[in-house]
Design a protein around this motif. Sequence first.
Motif, PDB file in Angstrom:
ATOM      1  N   CYS A  25      22.424 -34.173 -66.181  1.00  0.00           N
ATOM      2  CA  CYS A  25      22.303 -33.630 -66.853  1.00  0.00           C
ATOM      3  C   CYS A  25      21.445 -32.734 -67.163  1.00  0.00           C
ATOM      4  O   CYS A  25      20.028 -33.146 -67.082  1.00  0.00           O
ATOM      5  CB  CYS A  25      23.574 -33.804 -68.111  1.00  0.00           C
ATOM      6  N   GLU A  27      18.758 -29.900 -69.832  1.00  0.00           N
ATOM      7  CA  GLU A  27      19.373 -28.417 -70.614  1.00  0.00           C
ATOM      8  C   GLU A  27      18.387 -27.328 -69.999  1.00  0.00           C
ATOM      9  O   GLU A  27      17.642 -27.085 -70.315  1.00  0.00           O
ATOM     10  CB  GLU A  27      18.446 -29.121 -71.311  1.00  0.00           C
ATOM     11  N   CYS A  47      22.531 -32.791 -72.991  1.00  0.00           N
ATOM     12  CA  CYS A  47      22.692 -34.079 -72.288  1.00  0.00           C
ATOM     13  C   CYS A  47      22.967 -34.798 -73.429  1.00  0.00           C
ATOM     14  O   CYS A  47      21.750 -35.278 -74.436  1.00  0.00           O
ATOM     15  CB  CYS A  47      21.581 -33.995 -71.816  1.00  0.00           C
ATOM     16  N   GLN A 105      28.697 -32.470 -72.638  1.00  0.00           N
ATOM     17  CA  GLN A 105      27.443 -31.947 -72.932  1.00  0.00           C
ATOM     18  C   GLN A 105      27.534 -30.652 -72.229  1.00  0.00           C
ATOM     19  O   GLN A 105      26.423 -30.010 -72.483  1.00  0.00           O
ATOM     20  CB  GLN A 105      26.988 -32.870 -71.417  1.00  0.00           C
TER      21      GLN A 105
END
Length: 217
Positions: A25, A27, A47, A105
């Motif tokens: 993940c 951001e 995340c 997320q």
Amino acid sequence: MPATRALLPLVLLMALQVMVCGGACVEVDSDTEAVANQGFKLGCISCKKRGEVKATASVSWFFQAWDDNVSSELYTYAEREGKVMDPRFYGRLHWNGSKNTEDLQDGSIYILNVTFNDTGTYQCKFRRMLIYSNSIYETNPNKTVIMKVVPRVTRGMASIMSEVMMYVSIIGLQLWLLVEMIYCYRKISAAGEEALRESAAEYLAVESESKEVEVAE
């Protein structure tokens, strides 16, 4: 070649980072400039810091218009269902985040047919429950996006500089490859000439020995 050998560890390290981060993940900040009468994605990524921990999350969006002093609840998403809370966005707002999971997320939303009245401050709030074996821990990360609506697409200085740097990088890489090709050609050419000189010297030495033998006889 020394230059190639020096770059090889760097290339391998970059490849390893891509492999490790490929499914991670990341951001990324949301875009902030929307175009009137077009769609626009309000990005909001938070995340989870520990991927092995089971979690559930819900997302709430709030909107404060540029000419308003208070914010109002805009949208909520929980248990795989979303609901538009602000009448100004009925029929124009859709979930654009994580799907088929309660471990959210990505809490992004998408606005259809953006109007100038959509200019303002948007706040995305997560309510994440981290489920451990003997306890539950709650976190509340949030993101703020200040969105501006313009009549047509404009290019900011950052976009222009990014494009310039991209072309500079491409040209720089091509020049580096050209230098490498010239360097390799010269190395190969020098090695070939050296081999020819050695062969000629060996041939002359053999000829000289043959003549000495003939004279001696």
